[in-house]
Design an enzyme around this catalytic site. Structure first.
Site, PDB file in Angstrom:
ATOM      1  CE  LYS A 112    -116.095 -61.294  24.185  1.00 37.17           C
ATOM      2  NZ  LYS A 112    -117.348 -61.168  24.506  1.00 37.17           N
ATOM      3  CE  LYS A 197    -119.400 -69.167  24.256  1.00 38.36           C
ATOM      4  NZ  LYS A 197    -119.939 -67.733  25.436  1.00 38.36           N
ATOM      5  CE  LYS A 200    -124.708 -63.866  20.690  1.00 39.83           C
ATOM      6  NZ  LYS A 200    -124.280 -64.354  22.241  1.00 39.83           N
TER       7      LYS A 200
END
Length: 343
Positions: A112, A197, A200
């Protein structure tokens, strides 16, 4: 009973991956077999740039979808992280036990932070330390098991390390938890990028099936899923990740086995069609119940209020014990008010 804790972060709309990898098991297994707590971890959503109104909106939606997925407030505790002060209280104490090196080795932080730097943004300190907050989420409740996807097992290992280190230095205070994961579809992958993955928070909407997607949208996304070269339908995660992802999704929806299902299909098209219909069928009762709950927001608010009260009562003794063990002076209870009445 075994105590189970898990949560969802309101950084995006919940996905098929969230449901097949976690939420369905919480409803069908964990809440029946364990003393289970399920949390909307909204404090974790603040570790990156965010819209406050959107975080509130997604937090409410996540709570509603957890209930729509089958969580029963009579069987488990459903609450919002920020409604229970003990999470933040314990997080700082655990930061005093964790090390800088441990934080910087966290894979999710590295990934991130790298993405943020590429965009030219700055990295918030909370992004570095949030695994400690996650450890506090787990350890505050004397958690035995943490059902998580493969990408979160490193964080559970950190919680284990911090619990053991604290116990060794300051006396036994915490239960040392363990991670658990379902065997099939523990990590549903993006339909357009089967190496990633189905997250969301991902921006690639065409590869993500959201729990509230309409049937036509689901069908279109699955039918456009990336597949692999060749013609034979074979379950091989390394050589054919696109097909493997579809087979795992189909298996998770129907209760089948990915390897066995691969032998049923002679074409990619028929596999995609059956996978799409299976996903639509699995999501229908969740969507129907979600619509019902949206007509009664007071019910959801009541569940979260009661859940926070129960969670607070469970967490406070452990957090107070940790404060005493690490050397903090207990707070002095306020003196009883003088009513001026002489007996």
């Amino acid at each position: 009973m075994t105590r189970v804790f898990s949560g969802v972060k309101p950084t995006g709309h919940l996905t098929l991956g969230n449901y097949l990898g976690a939420m369905r098991r919480w409803a069908t297994v964990d809440q029946h077999q364990a003393d289970a707590l399920f949390c909307i971890v909204d404090l974790h959503a603040l570790t990156v740039d965010h819209d406050p109104a959107r975080v509130r909106r997604l937090s409410r939606q996540a709570a509603t979808l957890l209930l729509a997925s089958g969580l029963d407030p009579e069987l488990c505790t459903v609450f919002v992280q920020s409604h229970v002060d003990e999470h933040a209280r314990l997080s700082y104490v655990l930061e005093c036990v964790a090390t800088d090196g441990e934080m910087r080795r966290m894979i999710q932080y590295k990934e991130k932070a790298a993405r943020e730097r590429v965009r030219g943004g700055s990295v918030r300190l909370s992004l570095l330390t949030y695994p400690v907050l996650m450890a506090a989420d787990i350890l505050a409740y004397g958690t035995d098991e943490v059902p998580v996807g493969d990408d979160q097992t490193q964080h559970v290992e950190l919680a284990r390390d911090l619990a053991a280190r604290f116990n060794d230095r300051y006396g036994h205070t915490f239960v040392v938890p363990r991670a658990t994961s379902p065997q099939v579809a523990a990590r549903v992958m993006n339909l357009q990028d089967p190496a990633s993955k189905m997250g969301k928070s991902d921006d690639s909407g065409p590869g993500i099936v959201y729990l509230l997607d309409e049937p036509d949208v689901v069908r279109r996304k699955v039918m456009r899923a990336v597949t692999d070269s060749g013609r034979e339908v074979v379950y091989d995660r390394e050589a054919q990740p696109g097909l493997a992802n579809l087979l795992e999704i189909l298996a998770a929806c129907t209760g089948g086995n990915p390897s066995e299902l691969s032998g049923v299909y002679e074409s990619y098209g028929s596999l995609k069609n059956d996978t799409a219909e299976a996903v639509i069928e699995v999501l229908k009762p969740v969507q129907d119940r979600h619509r019902e709950l949206c007509t009664d927001p007071g019910f959801v608010e009541g569940v979260l209020r009661d859940g926070a009260e129960r969670a607070r009562a469970m967490a406070r003794p452990t957090v107070d014990a940790a404060y005493r063990a690490i050397g903090l002076l207990p707070a002095v209870a306020p003196a009883a008010a003088d009513t001026g009445v002489t007996v």
